[in-house]
Design a protein around this motif. Structure first.
Motif, PDB file in Angstrom:
ATOM      1  N   VAL A   1      42.020  17.886  56.683  1.00 31.48           N
ATOM      2  CA  VAL A   1      41.805  18.355  55.175  1.00 31.48           C
ATOM      3  C   VAL A   1      41.246  19.660  55.056  1.00 31.48           C
ATOM      4  CG1 VAL A   1      41.002  17.767  52.825  1.00 31.48           C
ATOM      5  CG2 VAL A   1      42.153  15.807  54.331  1.00 31.48           C
ATOM      6  N   HIS A   2      41.846  20.549  54.361  1.00 30.08           N
ATOM      7  CA  HIS A   2      41.123  21.721  54.045  1.00 30.08           C
ATOM      8  C   HIS A   2      41.630  22.585  52.755  1.00 30.08           C
ATOM      9  CE1 HIS A   2      44.485  23.105  56.406  1.00 30.08           C
ATOM     10  NE2 HIS A   2      44.360  24.537  56.283  1.00 30.08           N
ATOM     11  N   SER A   3      40.845  23.262  52.382  1.00 30.57           N
ATOM     12  CA  SER A   3      41.218  23.943  50.851  1.00 30.57           C
ATOM     13  C   SER A   3      40.799  25.276  50.863  1.00 30.57           C
ATOM     14  CB  SER A   3      40.498  23.197  49.587  1.00 30.57           C
ATOM     15  OG  SER A   3      41.263  21.838  49.627  1.00 30.57           O
ATOM     16  N   GLY A   4      41.311  26.029  49.749  1.00 36.74           N
ATOM     17  CA  GLY A   4      40.595  27.360  49.681  1.00 36.74           C
ATOM     18  C   GLY A   4      41.318  27.910  48.058  1.00 36.74           C
ATOM     19  N   PHE A   5      40.655  29.070  47.837  1.00 36.96           N
ATOM     20  CA  PHE A   5      41.161  29.704  46.791  1.00 36.96           C
ATOM     21  C   PHE A   5      41.112  31.422  46.881  1.00 36.96           C
ATOM     22  CE2 PHE A   5      36.733  28.858  45.768  1.00 36.96           C
ATOM     23  CZ  PHE A   5      36.414  30.039  45.162  1.00 36.96           C
ATOM     24  N   GLY A   6      41.892  31.995  45.893  1.00 36.01           N
ATOM     25  CA  GLY A   6      41.746  33.393  45.985  1.00 36.01           C
ATOM     26  C   GLY A   6      41.098  33.931  44.504  1.00 36.01           C
ATOM     27  N   LEU A   7      40.168  34.812  44.534  1.00 34.15           N
ATOM     28  CA  LEU A   7      39.646  35.337  43.143  1.00 34.15           C
ATOM     29  C   LEU A   7      40.070  36.752  43.245  1.00 34.15           C
ATOM     30  CD1 LEU A   7      37.754  35.623  40.768  1.00 34.15           C
ATOM     31  CD2 LEU A   7      36.113  36.294  42.540  1.00 34.15           C
ATOM     32  N   GLY A   8      40.757  37.228  42.109  1.00 34.64           N
ATOM     33  CA  GLY A   8      41.170  38.503  41.854  1.00 34.64           C
ATOM     34  C   GLY A   8      39.614  39.209  41.689  1.00 34.64           C
ATOM     35  N   PHE A   9      39.156  39.959  42.530  1.00 36.46           N
ATOM     36  CA  PHE A   9      37.983  40.846  42.103  1.00 36.46           C
ATOM     37  C   PHE A   9      38.031  41.707  40.872  1.00 36.46           C
ATOM     38  CE2 PHE A   9      34.832  44.182  43.364  1.00 36.46           C
ATOM     39  CZ  PHE A   9      33.683  43.408  43.107  1.00 36.46           C
ATOM     40  N   GLU A  10      38.883  42.356  40.619  1.00 37.65           N
ATOM     41  CA  GLU A  10      39.225  43.288  39.382  1.00 37.65           C
ATOM     42  C   GLU A  10      39.104  42.532  38.107  1.00 37.65           C
ATOM     43  OE1 GLU A  10      40.806  44.044  42.430  1.00 37.65           O
ATOM     44  OE2 GLU A  10      39.898  45.833  42.500  1.00 37.65           O
ATOM     45  N   ARG A  11      39.832  41.034  38.369  1.00 38.51           N
ATOM     46  CA  ARG A  11      39.767  40.518  36.953  1.00 38.51           C
ATOM     47  C   ARG A  11      38.512  39.790  36.748  1.00 38.51           C
ATOM     48  NH1 ARG A  11      45.779  37.439  37.042  1.00 38.51           N
ATOM     49  NH2 ARG A  11      46.843  39.229  37.446  1.00 38.51           N
ATOM     50  N   LEU A  12      37.509  39.510  37.843  1.00 40.96           N
ATOM     51  CA  LEU A  12      36.333  39.246  37.546  1.00 40.96           C
ATOM     52  C   LEU A  12      35.651  40.576  37.063  1.00 40.96           C
ATOM     53  CD1 LEU A  12      33.935  37.281  37.886  1.00 40.96           C
ATOM     54  CD2 LEU A  12      33.524  38.095  40.081  1.00 40.96           C
ATOM     55  N   VAL A  13      35.722  41.599  37.728  1.00 44.41           N
ATOM     56  CA  VAL A  13      34.825  42.537  36.998  1.00 44.41           C
ATOM     57  C   VAL A  13      35.341  43.090  35.738  1.00 44.41           C
ATOM     58  CG1 VAL A  13      34.359  45.185  37.352  1.00 44.41           C
ATOM     59  CG2 VAL A  13      34.878  43.672  39.176  1.00 44.41           C
ATOM     60  N   GLN A  14      36.740  42.779  35.288  1.00 49.10           N
ATOM     61  CA  GLN A  14      37.249  42.994  33.997  1.00 49.10           C
ATOM     62  C   GLN A  14      36.537  41.860  32.938  1.00 49.10           C
ATOM     63  OE1 GLN A  14      41.475  42.685  34.164  1.00 49.10           O
ATOM     64  NE2 GLN A  14      41.283  43.668  32.041  1.00 49.10           N
ATOM     65  N   PHE A  15      36.284  40.694  33.332  1.00 47.26           N
ATOM     66  CA  PHE A  15      35.819  39.600  32.580  1.00 47.26           C
ATOM     67  C   PHE A  15      34.332  40.098  32.278  1.00 47.26           C
ATOM     68  CE2 PHE A  15      33.455  35.854  32.139  1.00 47.26           C
ATOM     69  CZ  PHE A  15      33.980  35.467  30.849  1.00 47.26           C
ATOM     70  N   SER A  16      33.698  40.482  33.631  1.00 51.96           N
ATOM     71  CA  SER A  16      32.144  40.775  33.285  1.00 51.96           C
ATOM     72  C   SER A  16      31.806  41.978  32.571  1.00 51.96           C
ATOM     73  CB  SER A  16      31.615  40.922  34.758  1.00 51.96           C
ATOM     74  OG  SER A  16      32.095  39.909  35.546  1.00 51.96           O
ATOM     75  N   THR A  17      32.591  42.940  32.559  1.00 56.64           N
ATOM     76  CA  THR A  17      32.335  44.287  31.834  1.00 56.64           C
ATOM     77  C   THR A  17      33.185  44.227  30.352  1.00 56.64           C
ATOM     78  OG1 THR A  17      34.205  45.647  32.790  1.00 56.64           O
ATOM     79  CG2 THR A  17      32.204  45.566  33.866  1.00 56.64           C
ATOM     80  N   GLY A  18      34.068  43.617  29.966  1.00 57.26           N
ATOM     81  CA  GLY A  18      34.672  43.579  28.747  1.00 57.26           C
ATOM     82  C   GLY A  18      35.619  44.566  28.715  1.00 57.26           C
ATOM     83  N   MET A  19      35.999  45.272  29.796  1.00 54.63           N
ATOM     84  CA  MET A  19      36.944  46.435  30.000  1.00 54.63           C
ATOM     85  C   MET A  19      38.297  45.739  29.647  1.00 54.63           C
ATOM     86  SD  MET A  19      35.145  48.950  30.128  1.00 54.63           S
ATOM     87  CE  MET A  19      36.290  50.505  30.318  1.00 54.63           C
TER      88      MET A  19
END
Ligand code: 4AD
Ligand code: MG
Length: 482
Positions: A446-464
């Motif tokens: 059994v194994h799992s994982g995910f992908g985070l879109g880094f730019e979307r995190l930066v967008q969220f964090s900066t409000g751009m």
């Protein structure tokens, strides 16, 4: 700080200090040198210099009577200076310390008539056209410092949790993922030719995701994460898509979907907490920029929370978790669906969710980040673990306010026979994925994982608002300048 001051006095000279360090604990009375770019020069006397280490400028007071007039003329917005003098407590308003200039040297001129970045408000669209200079603005330097802090936080998080940083290849020999259109990598002439004659002896592409190779790592090292560039040749001209973006992909052996969701939530909160604790000044600036921008929007489009308020909220509250099936029920019965306000009306179970639906759930219905799981197999990738019902897979997407999907992941299909069938069903030749299938043949788990879109995190964090404004040099359809 003390260290710098001591060295300087030992050497009987001045030392170069970053403005950030200098302001943190000002070595009042010492002779120091700062180097940076002029933001403004007022009254032939006050130079505001910025070196990029922090949002704050340092005021340097020059005695114009004792300086050469021609040299003074070279101090213009954008010019690069080295300034030496004594750091003193400031007499004026707006700053606590300033430098009384002993000497200065113009390292690089910036002729007024040519320099496009003048001290006034420029539009983000205009600044995108001068992406080589925009990091010299308050907004972009703040965004890129926050981007750096997030990147650092990501490595910190996985390191402390015992993950190995795993480098999946950028050039791949298979379109295993099926995540999107791919860019071909070739040394054949533009007119084409036989793939067998090509550099790698076959067709190759830029990767759309490091996941499949990441799984190979996890099934040996236990927990790995990738953090690298990924490429998608989708012709989607939106504020959320780039053709080249950075993705963070953890992959863990012995983790089921629930553990995967727990990890993703903890990870995202850690990153947000990290910048809230370490980027206060830049976030405060971006918060007021964001508030200003909201004022220009119609009432019903304005964000309900301020930037910092939103980051605190997400960092401190549980994400809502619900199944795709529950989400469809909510959406089917929602006002915009009944009133035909959605561009894509939700008619029945099985429909793919569009960003308008995701944003409705997050921004209107729950007013919180949402984790959706157990999607129909038909709308998700072949490698996701089939549920006992035979029609849903152990997939999860995390949806964020103002962003929509920020994370996509799943528990992986670990059963050899079922995976083989699914590979065949989507029409991928087995020869292309033999190595991937072998991990299910030899010591699968059994194994799992995910992908985070880094730019979307930066967008969220900066409000751009636009993803093109959170990566130094965006690549989008029709645009690969710089
Ligand atoms: O949902 P996606 O396509 O998932 C994968 O690629 C999986 N292999 C991840 C995994 O399980 N290891 O992409 C993951 C995330 C999305 O949620 C989104 O945040 C971001 O990558 N993303 C993009 N970001 C910017 N521009 C694009 N064109 C993007 N496409 C996806
Ligand atoms: Mg996705």
């Amino acid at each position: 700080m003390k260290y710098h001051a001591e060295i300087a006095s030992l050497l009987q000279t001045s030392c170069i200090m970053s403005i950030k360090h200098l302001l943190l604990s000002p070595p009042i009375g010492t002779n120091i040198t700062v180097k940076g770019w002029v933001r403004t020069f007022r009254s032939n006397r006050f130079i505001a210099i910025n070196d990029g280490s922090t949002l704050a400028n340092l005021q340097c007071v020059v005695n114009f009577e004792k300086e050469d007039e021609n040299e003074l003329k070279r101090i213009t917005t954008g010019s690069c200076l080295s300034i030496t003098g004594q750091l003193v407590e400031s007499q004026g308003k707006g700053q606590t310390v300033e430098i009384i200039v002993d000497s200065f040297e113009v390292l690089g001129d910036a002729p007024v008539d040519d320099y496009p970045l003048q001290p006034k408000k420029h539009s983000l669209e205009f600044l995108r056209e001068i992406a080589h200079l925009r990091p010299r603005t308050n907004t972009f330097s703040a965004v890129f410092r926050v981007r750096h802090a997030l990147s650092f936080a990501i490595h910190n998080y996985f390191n402390k949790e015992g993950f190995v940083n795993w480098h999946s290849p950028i050039i791949t020999g298979s379109d295993a993922e099926g995540a999107g259109e791919m860019f071909r990598v070739s040394t054949l002439p533009a007119s084409g030719g036989d793939p067998a004659e090509d550099f790698f002896g076959k067709e190759t592409h830029l990767t759309v995701s490091g996941q499949l190779e990441g799984e190979l790592g996890a099934l040996a090292l236990g927990k790995i994460y990738t953090f690298g560039p990924t490429f998608r040749a989708e012709n989607s001209n939106t504020t959320r898509h780039l053709a080249e973006f950075w993705m963070v992909e953890p992959e863990m052996a012995f983790h089921d979907l629930n553990m995967n969701m727990d990890l993703a939530e903890d990870f995202l909160k850690y990153c947000l907490r990290y910048i809230l604790d370490n980027c206060r000044e830049d976030l405060a600036f971006l918060d007021s920029r964001f508030a200003e921008e909201q004022k220009g929007k119609p009432q019903n489009e304005r964000a309900e929370q301020g930037l910092i308020e939103k980051l605190e909220f997400v960092a401190n509250n549980d994400f809502v978790r619900l199944s795709y099936t529950e989400a469809i029920e909510i959406l089917k019965n929602s006002k915009p669906n009944k009133k035909r306000k959605f561009k894509y009306r939700i008619e029945e179970w099985g429909a793919d969710l569009q960003s308008e639906h995701e944003r409705f759930l997050v921004e209107k219905h729950f007013k919180a980040p949402v984790v959706l799981y157990d999607y129909p197999a038909s709308i998700k990738a072949f490698y996701m673990r089939l549920n006992e019902d035979g029609k849903t897979v152990r997939a999860m997407d995390i949806l964020f306010p103002g962003i929509g999907e920020i994370v996509g992941g799943s528990q992986r299909e670990e059963r050899y026979d079922i995976l083989k069938e699914k590979v065949a069903a989507v029409g991928i030749p087995e020869e292309e994925l033999w190595w991937y299938l072998e991990t299910r043949k030899f010591g699968t788990c059994v194994h799992s994982g995910f992908g985070l879109g880094f730019e979307r995190l930066v967008q969220f964090s900066t409000g751009m608002g636009n993803i093109r404004d959170v990566i130094p040099f965006p690549r989008t359809p029709g645009s690969a300048n710089f």
